[in-house]
Design a protein around this motif. Structure first.
Motif, PDB file in Angstrom:
ATOM      1  N   ARG A 119      53.387  11.402  73.836  1.00 25.15           N
ATOM      2  CA  ARG A 119      52.162  11.361  73.029  1.00 25.15           C
ATOM      3  C   ARG A 119      51.145  12.365  73.568  1.00 25.15           C
ATOM      4  N   THR A 120      51.016  12.426  74.862  1.00 23.12           N
ATOM      5  CA  THR A 120      50.070  13.339  75.501  1.00 23.12           C
ATOM      6  C   THR A 120      50.538  14.787  75.353  1.00 23.12           C
TER       7      THR A 120
ATOM      8  N   GLU B 282      44.554   3.082  68.768  1.00 22.04           N
ATOM      9  CA  GLU B 282      44.482   4.345  68.025  1.00 22.04           C
ATOM     10  C   GLU B 282      43.158   4.444  67.277  1.00 22.04           C
TER      11      GLU B 282
ATOM     12  N   ASP C 136      48.623  -1.007  69.745  1.00 20.05           N
ATOM     13  CA  ASP C 136      48.749   0.411  69.408  1.00 20.05           C
ATOM     14  C   ASP C 136      47.855   0.778  68.220  1.00 20.05           C
TER      15      ASP C 136
ATOM     16  N   TRP D 177      47.021   3.424  77.311  1.00 18.71           N
ATOM     17  CA  TRP D 177      46.049   3.811  76.284  1.00 18.71           C
ATOM     18  C   TRP D 177      44.740   4.242  76.943  1.00 18.71           C
TER      19      TRP D 177
ATOM     20  N   TRP E 266      56.800   7.213  76.460  1.00 21.59           N
ATOM     21  CA  TRP E 266      55.934   7.066  75.284  1.00 21.59           C
ATOM     22  C   TRP E 266      54.608   7.788  75.497  1.00 21.59           C
TER      23      TRP E 266
END
Length: 155
Positions: free
Chosen positions: A119-120, A60, A56, A92, A115
């Motif tokens: 996030r999107t 990122e 992660d 991802w 998740w």
């Protein structure tokens, strides 16, 4: 007497913290070897948790960079057949496609984890936000996507 009663930290907790520290400092050259070493730990749940945190953090940092493909392929080889880690890498990659305006499939987004959908939904891709506002898995995801759409397109 268990470890909690004796005041001593369980050994897997100490290893987890050590792995996180090592993964935080690892060089690009040594990354795959270190990740493979962590995954060889006798506690597969703890090892997977340490590696997903690393994935992660690195994803990122790397998702806007051109080195993404090479890194993701290397990590995919290392995580092998560990379903959660394979899925996280795949998600991802999907997130990166959505954010960068690359081609992506709405069925993949709708089949993704909470998740990734959440996030999107907090992002700025109008197409993905529209899909998630209408068909996101949870009320929280749908509401977050609607709020993001409103932020992007105020009335």
């Amino acid at each position: 007497m268990n470890a909690g009663d004796s005041g001593q930290e369980p050994p897997e907790h100490a290893r987890f913290a050590a792995y996180l520290a090592e993964l935080e400092q690892v060089t690009d050259t040594d990354e795959t070897e270190l990740v493979a070493g962590v995954l060889a730990d006798p506690d597969p749940v703890m090892a997977g948790a340490a590696v997903v945190r690393h994935l992660d953090r690195r994803a990122e940092d790397l998702h806007p960079e051109p080195v993404w493909e090479e890194w993701a392929e290397a990590m995919a080889r290392v995580v092998g057949d560990r379903p959660f880690l394979v899925r996280r890498l795949r998600e991802w990659t999907l997130f990166r496609a959505v954010v960068r305006g690359l081609p992506w499939d709405q069925d993949d987004l709708l089949a993704s984890s909470d998740w990734l959908q959440l996030r999107t939904a907090a992002g700025s891709s109008t197409g993905a936000l529209t899909v998630l506002a209408e068909r996101g898995r949870t009320k929280r995801i749908r509401d977050t996507a609607r709020a993001s759409l409103t932020r992007l397109n105020p009335a």
